[in-house]
Write a protein that holds these residues in place. Structure first.
Motif, mmCIF file in Angstrom:
data_model
loop_
_atom_site.group_PDB
_atom_site.id
_atom_site.type_symbol
_atom_site.label_atom_id
_atom_site.label_comp_id
_atom_site.label_asym_id
_atom_site.label_seq_id
_atom_site.Cartn_x
_atom_site.Cartn_y
_atom_site.Cartn_z
ATOM 1 N N ILE A 162 -10.787 118.172 19.583
ATOM 2 C CA ILE A 162 -10.798 116.767 19.993
ATOM 3 C C ILE A 162 -12.006 116.069 19.373
ATOM 4 C CG2 ILE A 162 -11.164 115.230 21.969
ATOM 5 C CD1 ILE A 162 -9.479 117.293 23.592
ATOM 6 N N HIS A 190 -11.364 115.431 15.783
ATOM 7 C CA HIS A 190 -10.450 114.300 15.577
ATOM 8 C C HIS A 190 -11.177 112.972 15.796
ATOM 9 C CE1 HIS A 190 -6.696 116.325 14.806
ATOM 10 N NE2 HIS A 190 -6.880 117.128 15.848
ATOM 11 N N GLU A 246 -6.507 102.349 17.459
ATOM 12 C CA GLU A 246 -6.619 103.792 17.258
ATOM 13 C C GLU A 246 -7.593 104.471 18.224
ATOM 14 O OE1 GLU A 246 -5.532 103.806 12.530
ATOM 15 O OE2 GLU A 246 -7.444 104.605 13.171
ATOM 16 N N THR A 294 -6.047 105.698 21.508
ATOM 17 C CA THR A 294 -5.152 106.837 21.270
ATOM 18 C C THR A 294 -5.961 108.132 21.217
ATOM 19 O OG1 THR A 294 -3.684 105.406 20.006
ATOM 20 C CG2 THR A 294 -3.403 107.772 19.730
ATOM 21 N N ALA A 295 -7.082 108.108 20.544
ATOM 22 C CA ALA A 295 -7.926 109.304 20.456
ATOM 23 C C ALA A 295 -8.473 109.672 21.831
ATOM 24 C CB ALA A 295 -9.072 109.070 19.474
ATOM 25 N N THR A 315 -7.083 109.001 24.725
ATOM 26 C CA THR A 315 -5.956 109.503 25.507
ATOM 27 C C THR A 315 -5.652 110.945 25.131
ATOM 28 O OG1 THR A 315 -5.036 107.280 25.611
ATOM 29 C CG2 THR A 315 -3.551 109.095 26.123
ATOM 30 N N PHE A 316 -5.672 111.259 23.859
ATOM 31 C CA PHE A 316 -5.424 112.619 23.377
ATOM 32 C C PHE A 316 -6.462 113.576 23.952
ATOM 33 C CE2 PHE A 316 -3.744 115.818 20.720
ATOM 34 C CZ PHE A 316 -4.820 116.530 20.182
ATOM 35 N N SER A 317 -7.723 113.162 24.006
ATOM 36 C CA SER A 317 -8.794 113.994 24.550
ATOM 37 C C SER A 317 -8.568 114.269 26.037
ATOM 38 C CB SER A 317 -10.143 113.304 24.372
ATOM 39 O OG SER A 317 -10.404 113.091 23.028
ATOM 40 N N LEU A 338 -5.802 114.033 27.720
ATOM 41 C CA LEU A 338 -4.580 114.814 27.883
ATOM 42 C C LEU A 338 -4.849 116.292 27.602
ATOM 43 C CD1 LEU A 338 -1.539 114.790 28.438
ATOM 44 C CD2 LEU A 338 -1.173 114.351 26.014
ATOM 45 N N SER A 339 -5.609 116.592 26.572
ATOM 46 C CA SER A 339 -5.922 117.985 26.230
ATOM 47 C C SER A 339 -6.725 118.652 27.347
ATOM 48 C CB SER A 339 -6.708 118.051 24.929
ATOM 49 O OG SER A 339 -5.944 117.566 23.873
#
Length: 178
Positions: A38, A41, A150, A153-154, A156-158, A160-161
């Motif tokens: 993460i 990214h 963007e 989104t990053a 949210t990805f973090s 979520l992980s």
């Protein structure tokens, strides 16, 4: 028989404890790996955003220089016209005036031409500055919008992980307890 049964139960509990320890260790290492991924990214996204900003600045610089050059040419043309018009007017006045007035007019005319030139240049430079501000703002708006799209989104990805890792750990613990 009870002693043998207790040993067997103890052995099963020990094996289960060992598996649980291995599983916990695996989940922790996976969690760390995901967090590192993460971070990578996020850093990559920020680097891409910086690169985009640099490209935009590289693209804007020639346009700004061209706009300045164009405006300076326009200023020069206007100045030439003003000077020619002023000189023509002065010649006409000199022809009409007496020699004493002509000398006074010539002295005052140089000052007037210099002041008018300075005033016109300042006006044109202010116009150039305003146009440049508008051009730069128009070029930066798409980049700002891209970053605004963007970055969430990053994030949210973090989140979520991390949530999935926590959920997996809870699932393992629940399976072991059950």
């Amino acid at each position: 028989m009870t002693d043998s049964s207790n040993k067997e139960d103890f052995r099963k509990i020990s094996e289960t404890q060992q598996r649980l320890d291995i599983l916990i260790e695996h989940v922790e290492s996976r969690k760390e790996a995901l967090e590192e991924e993460i971070q990578e990214h996020l850093h990559e996204s920020l680097a891409n955003a910086r690169d985009s900003m640099e490209l935009i600045q590289e693209n804007i610089a020639p346009k700004v220089e061209k706009a300045i050059h164009t405006k300076m040419e326009e200023i020069d043309r206007k100045m030439r016209r003003l000077n020619e018009d002023s000189l023509d007017a002065v010649r006409e006045e000199l022809e009409k005036a007496t020699p004493e007035i002509s000398e006074t007019i010539l002295a005052d005319l140089d000052k007037l031409v210099a002041e008018n030139t300075r005033f016109v240049k300042m006006e044109i430079l202010n116009e150039v500055k305003e146009e440049l501000k508008k051009t730069i703002q128009a070029a930066l708006t798409p980049v700002e919008q891209k970053l605004d799209r963007e970055l969430p989104t990053a994030k949210t990805f973090s989140i979520l992980s991390i949530g999935l890792t926590s959920l997996a750990l809870l699932g393992v613990v629940w399976l072991l307890i059950r």
